[in-house]
Write a protein that holds these residues in place. Sequence first.
Motif, PDB file in Angstrom:
ATOM      1  N   ALA A 100      32.205  33.903  48.501  1.00 50.91           N
ATOM      2  CA  ALA A 100      32.994  35.119  49.097  1.00 50.91           C
ATOM      3  C   ALA A 100      34.310  35.051  48.937  1.00 50.91           C
ATOM      4  O   ALA A 100      34.882  36.057  48.788  1.00 50.91           O
ATOM      5  N   ILE A 101      34.982  33.901  49.138  1.00 48.52           N
ATOM      6  CA  ILE A 101      36.599  33.648  48.679  1.00 48.52           C
ATOM      7  C   ILE A 101      36.654  34.183  47.310  1.00 48.52           C
ATOM      8  O   ILE A 101      37.914  35.048  47.063  1.00 48.52           O
ATOM      9  N   ALA A 102      35.955  33.744  46.378  1.00 51.97           N
ATOM     10  CA  ALA A 102      35.927  34.096  44.960  1.00 51.97           C
ATOM     11  C   ALA A 102      35.958  35.787  44.778  1.00 51.97           C
ATOM     12  O   ALA A 102      36.710  36.347  44.066  1.00 51.97           O
ATOM     13  N   ILE A 103      35.089  36.578  45.551  1.00 51.79           N
ATOM     14  CA  ILE A 103      34.920  37.626  45.098  1.00 51.79           C
ATOM     15  C   ILE A 103      35.786  38.722  45.576  1.00 51.79           C
ATOM     16  O   ILE A 103      36.322  39.480  45.023  1.00 51.79           O
ATOM     17  N   HIS A 104      36.180  38.210  46.919  1.00 51.26           N
ATOM     18  CA  HIS A 104      37.483  38.861  47.438  1.00 51.26           C
ATOM     19  C   HIS A 104      38.606  38.872  46.793  1.00 51.26           C
ATOM     20  O   HIS A 104      39.377  39.821  46.510  1.00 51.26           O
ATOM     21  N   SER A 105      38.891  37.509  46.398  1.00 53.59           N
ATOM     22  CA  SER A 105      40.057  37.109  45.321  1.00 53.59           C
ATOM     23  C   SER A 105      40.521  37.870  44.255  1.00 53.59           C
ATOM     24  O   SER A 105      41.348  38.084  43.641  1.00 53.59           O
ATOM     25  N   LEU A 106      39.150  37.954  43.537  1.00 52.22           N
ATOM     26  CA  LEU A 106      38.996  38.667  42.269  1.00 52.22           C
ATOM     27  C   LEU A 106      39.514  39.930  42.326  1.00 52.22           C
ATOM     28  O   LEU A 106      40.398  40.542  41.568  1.00 52.22           O
ATOM     29  N   PHE A 107      39.150  40.864  43.573  1.00 45.86           N
ATOM     30  CA  PHE A 107      39.485  42.161  43.596  1.00 45.86           C
ATOM     31  C   PHE A 107      40.978  42.051  43.873  1.00 45.86           C
ATOM     32  O   PHE A 107      41.492  43.335  43.869  1.00 45.86           O
ATOM     33  N   LEU A 109      43.024  40.618  42.817  1.00 43.83           N
ATOM     34  CA  LEU A 109      43.844  39.940  41.454  1.00 43.83           C
ATOM     35  C   LEU A 109      44.509  38.766  41.687  1.00 43.83           C
ATOM     36  O   LEU A 109      45.572  38.272  41.256  1.00 43.83           O
ATOM     37  N   LYS A 110      43.686  37.765  42.477  1.00 41.63           N
ATOM     38  CA  LYS A 110      44.482  36.553  42.774  1.00 41.63           C
ATOM     39  C   LYS A 110      44.103  35.635  41.428  1.00 41.63           C
ATOM     40  O   LYS A 110      43.133  35.660  40.752  1.00 41.63           O
ATOM     41  N   PRO A 111      45.075  34.553  41.228  1.00 44.42           N
ATOM     42  CA  PRO A 111      45.002  33.933  39.932  1.00 44.42           C
ATOM     43  C   PRO A 111      43.685  32.551  40.387  1.00 44.42           C
ATOM     44  O   PRO A 111      43.452  32.369  41.589  1.00 44.42           O
ATOM     45  N   TRP A 112      43.101  32.231  39.334  1.00 41.97           N
ATOM     46  CA  TRP A 112      42.046  31.173  39.524  1.00 41.97           C
ATOM     47  C   TRP A 112      42.526  30.125  40.398  1.00 41.97           C
ATOM     48  O   TRP A 112      41.831  29.684  41.055  1.00 41.97           O
ATOM     49  N   ARG A 113      43.700  29.531  39.994  1.00 45.54           N
ATOM     50  CA  ARG A 113      43.998  28.356  40.623  1.00 45.54           C
ATOM     51  C   ARG A 113      43.980  28.390  42.220  1.00 45.54           C
ATOM     52  O   ARG A 113      43.413  27.673  43.081  1.00 45.54           O
ATOM     53  N   LEU A 114      44.330  29.672  42.676  1.00 45.15           N
ATOM     54  CA  LEU A 114      44.593  30.158  44.124  1.00 45.15           C
ATOM     55  C   LEU A 114      42.973  30.175  44.730  1.00 45.15           C
ATOM     56  O   LEU A 114      42.582  29.670  45.883  1.00 45.15           O
ATOM     57  N   ILE A 115      42.180  30.692  43.792  1.00 50.43           N
ATOM     58  CA  ILE A 115      40.446  31.041  44.234  1.00 50.43           C
ATOM     59  C   ILE A 115      39.966  29.641  44.412  1.00 50.43           C
ATOM     60  O   ILE A 115      39.533  29.307  45.356  1.00 50.43           O
ATOM     61  N   PHE A 116      40.474  28.676  43.681  1.00 46.78           N
ATOM     62  CA  PHE A 116      39.915  27.123  43.506  1.00 46.78           C
ATOM     63  C   PHE A 116      40.646  26.604  44.662  1.00 46.78           C
ATOM     64  O   PHE A 116      39.871  25.717  45.684  1.00 46.78           O
ATOM     65  N   ILE A 117      41.978  26.771  44.948  1.00 45.03           N
ATOM     66  CA  ILE A 117      42.518  26.115  46.205  1.00 45.03           C
ATOM     67  C   ILE A 117      41.840  26.358  47.471  1.00 45.03           C
ATOM     68  O   ILE A 117      41.360  25.517  48.321  1.00 45.03           O
ATOM     69  N   ASN A 118      41.738  27.761  47.530  1.00 48.64           N
ATOM     70  CA  ASN A 118      40.935  28.396  48.911  1.00 48.64           C
ATOM     71  C   ASN A 118      39.633  27.919  49.201  1.00 48.64           C
ATOM     72  O   ASN A 118      39.038  27.555  50.025  1.00 48.64           O
ATOM     73  N   GLY A 119      38.838  28.092  47.861  1.00 45.03           N
ATOM     74  CA  GLY A 119      37.422  28.017  47.922  1.00 45.03           C
ATOM     75  C   GLY A 119      37.084  26.487  48.160  1.00 45.03           C
ATOM     76  O   GLY A 119      35.977  26.345  48.767  1.00 45.03           O
ATOM     77  N   PHE A 120      37.553  25.694  47.278  1.00 40.90           N
ATOM     78  CA  PHE A 120      37.517  24.282  47.575  1.00 40.90           C
ATOM     79  C   PHE A 120      37.732  23.587  49.015  1.00 40.90           C
ATOM     80  O   PHE A 120      37.087  22.553  49.369  1.00 40.90           O
TER      81      PHE A 120
END
Length: 137
Positions: A100-107, A109-120
């Motif tokens: 869910a975090i990844a989906i929101h973050s992709l839309f 336009l967040k960087p992958w590093r931030l997606i991994f920080i928040n998601g993990f």
Amino acid sequence: MAMNGINWWAVLVAGISAFVVGGVWYSPGLFGRAWMKDNNFTEEQIKKGGNKGKIFGFTLIFSLLMSVNLAMFLSTPAAKADIAWGATAGFLAGIWTFCAIAIHSLFELKPWRLIFINGFYSVVALILMGAIIGAWR
């Protein structure tokens, strides 16, 4: 769901544990600096920004809600929860929140590093929550 099978002390401790994990996870010594950089935040913005009581209060409430939700799944007689199954259920719930975090973050336009920080963070916090609830059953 067997509400009478829930150990409410475990739920409380598990909810607070996610709060503590967040404090460590987003500290400058771990991922805090990268998180700030990827969000384009300065230290001044973090110090001045937002109502801290509201932010931390709602964070604690949401952590407790996550813990209650996980406890409901682990409280069924069929679950036969222990520390291992609790941690596994927490991991599986963490994958949901990561996605869910990844989906929101992709839309956004967040960087992958931030997606991994928040998601993990969610994955780790939920594993610990599940382990606490499972162990303290």
